[in-house]
Write a protein that holds these residues in place. Structure first.
Motif, PDB file in Angstrom:
ATOM      1  N   LYS A  33     -20.066 -10.420 -29.279  1.00 13.32           N
ATOM      2  CA  LYS A  33     -18.888 -10.442 -30.149  1.00 13.32           C
ATOM      3  C   LYS A  33     -19.135 -11.205 -31.447  1.00 13.32           C
ATOM      4  N   ASN A  34     -20.006 -12.202 -31.398  1.00  9.70           N
ATOM      5  CA  ASN A  34     -20.138 -13.121 -32.527  1.00  9.70           C
ATOM      6  C   ASN A  34     -21.331 -12.802 -33.428  1.00  9.70           C
ATOM      7  N   THR A 110     -15.809 -11.860 -21.064  1.00  7.65           N
ATOM      8  CA  THR A 110     -15.509 -13.220 -21.496  1.00  7.65           C
ATOM      9  C   THR A 110     -15.307 -13.229 -23.002  1.00  7.65           C
ATOM     10  N   GLU A 111     -15.032 -14.398 -23.548  1.00  7.15           N
ATOM     11  CA  GLU A 111     -14.809 -14.509 -24.992  1.00  7.15           C
ATOM     12  C   GLU A 111     -16.072 -14.201 -25.791  1.00  7.15           C
ATOM     13  N   GLN A 112     -17.228 -14.184 -25.123  1.00  7.90           N
ATOM     14  CA  GLN A 112     -18.489 -13.899 -25.810  1.00  7.90           C
ATOM     15  C   GLN A 112     -18.758 -12.403 -25.962  1.00  7.90           C
TER      16      GLN A 112
END
Length: 213
Positions: A33-34, A110-112
């Motif tokens: 995501k990042n 997950t947020e990742q």
């Protein structure tokens, strides 16, 4: 940085989670995501915690992605190319694990991660870091250890036909195997025993079922 030595070196663990699929051997990948690796696929991984061993980090990743830390983990190799991570100096210790059933995998994101999918090891998407190389090294290691039952066992159900066993050998070795020679090898190695049961319900005639000794 002093004398070419970075102030900080990140130590991470990456996991090669493998399972048999319809198309052959498949590896679990997650979409990041990042930035700077946004939308790139990668192996599930994590930075090693301050109070964690390498294996404990690998097991933590397994719990998140597979829901089970008791699976047989094997350390593959340490990857430390200075340019492997655009964010800074990092070293990754890779572990691989073989699953008998990829349907049991936890697909919770997950947020990742933006996504999680299985890919055939011979048809990988664009990948972040040096993860394509890591998968390649894992496949070479599996081919080298092909005669070890612990490598083959997780990729098959408890009871299997010799044709199913041969398919796993062919996929891991990347070579076609003569059926008669393979059956002779299996019998000589005494690695499997018949179960006195037959596999039925398929388009072809019933086949004998075997299990590992």
């Amino acid at each position: 940085m002093e004398n070419g030595i970075p102030d900080k070196i990140v130590v991470a663990v990456d996991t090669i989670i493998l399972a048999m699929g319809q198309s052959g051997l498949e590896v679990m990948l997650v979409k990041l995501k990042n930035k700077p690796y946004e939308n790139c696929w990668a192996l599930p991984g994590s930075v090693v915690g301050v109070f964690e061993s390498l294996e404990e980090t690998a097991k933590r990743i397994l719990v998140k992605r597979v829901g089970d830390s008791r699976l047989h983990l094997e350390q593959l190799y340490c990857f430390g190319n200075p340019n492997r991570d655009a964010r800074g100096r990092s070293i990754s210790v890779a572990y691989f694990v073989l699953l008998s059933n990829k349907e049991k995998v936890n697909s919770h994101l997950t947020e990742q991660y933006l996504d999680m999918k299985w890919f055939n090891v011979n048809n990988l998407p664009e990948m972040a870091f040096d993860h394509r190389e890591i998968v390649k090294v894992a496949m070479e290691k599996l081919a080298y250890k092909l005669d070890e039952i612990e490598i083959i066992r997780p990729l098959l159900p408890t009871k299997f036909t010799l044709s199913e066993l041969q398919r796993v050998y062919e996929i891991l070795s990347g070579k076609k195997i003569d059926k008669r020679n393979f059956i002779k090898k299996v019998k000589n190695d005494e690695m499997v025993v018949p179960t006195m049961e037959m596999k039925t319900g398929e388009a072809y005639r019933p086949a004998k079922l075997f299990r590992f000794k």
